[in-house]
Design an enzyme around this catalytic site. Structure first.
Site, mmCIF file in Angstrom:
data_model
loop_
_atom_site.group_PDB
_atom_site.id
_atom_site.type_symbol
_atom_site.label_atom_id
_atom_site.label_comp_id
_atom_site.label_asym_id
_atom_site.label_seq_id
_atom_site.Cartn_x
_atom_site.Cartn_y
_atom_site.Cartn_z
ATOM 1 N N GLY A 34 28.836 145.694 52.524
ATOM 2 C CA GLY A 34 29.515 144.191 52.681
ATOM 3 C C GLY A 34 29.135 143.516 54.218
ATOM 4 C CE LYS A 89 22.417 143.416 54.095
ATOM 5 N NZ LYS A 89 21.992 143.221 55.307
ATOM 6 C CG ASN A 153 16.392 142.058 56.204
ATOM 7 O OD1 ASN A 153 15.260 143.190 55.970
ATOM 8 N ND2 ASN A 153 17.317 143.073 55.973
#
Length: 204
Positions: A34, A89, A153
């Site tokens: 999360g 993600k 990222n």
């Protein structure tokens, strides 16, 4: 409790699968995921995360163990989905960095809308819950990755646009290779991930 995010590049294996190869027991395994940048938590900025366990009987204990005055833990029931969503993600963060670097940040709206659908389809094909992709482990953390300056990222996507250089800090880069293995294995179309892979590794 596995607190890392990623998939094995060559095989697409989840961290729990690798864990079992070394520790031959399924007792007491869980994963934490999360939105939670340590740069913010260290400044006492609160966040909400999710924790899922392999065995239902362990969930309440794991949630209590991971909860702090700054981190509220939402219990999850889909360990596979949490692991896959958390790993992917990072891939979506790469894509967000690419569009930001290209000067088209409004495309992040497309990524936020379609990315979880793509990931949810993979999770479902692997035997998990499609809806997990829309929870904290993927979409929740994805929002932080796509819009935060702390994201390695996102930075890697921008770096590629500006200098055609691969970052050595972005978890999403090896994960991209794993996603290609899984999408082929489970016959799931993943256009965002496929395009990102073509950009970083095939010269698109």
């Amino acid at each position: 409790i596995l607190a890392m995010k990623g998939l094995e590049a060559k095989t697409g294996k989840r961290l729990s699968q690798i864990f079992f190869e070394y520790f031959h027991s399924s007792n007491g395994l869980g994963a934490l995921a999360g939105p939670g940048h340590p740069q913010e938590i260290s400044k006492h900025i609160p966040t909400v995360m999710t924790c899922a366990t392999l065995a239902k009987k362990d969930l309440a204990k794991a949630v209590k163990f991971c909860s702090t005055s700054l981190i509220n833990i939402i219990p999850g029931s889909d360990l596979l989905g949490v692991e896959v969503g958390a790993a992917l993600k990072n891939v979506m963060g790469l894509a967000a960095g690419l569009v930001a670097g290209l000067g088209t940040p409004s495309f992040k709206s497309y990524l936020l809308a379609r990315g979880p659908v793509e990931v949810g389809n993979l999770i479902k094909a692997m035997g998990g819950n499609y809806q997990t992709a829309f929870g904290l482990s993927h979409l929740g953390d994805y929002g932080a990755t796509a819009f935060s300056g702390f994201s390695y990222n996102h930075q890697a996507g921008e770096l590629w646009v500006k200098k055609r250089k691969l970052s050595d800090k972005a978890e999403g880069l090896p994960t991209l290779k794993a996603v290609m293995v899984l999408s082929k294995k489970y016959r799931v179309k993943m256009p965002i991930c496929e395009t990102a892979y073509q950009v970083f590794y095939k010269g698109l």
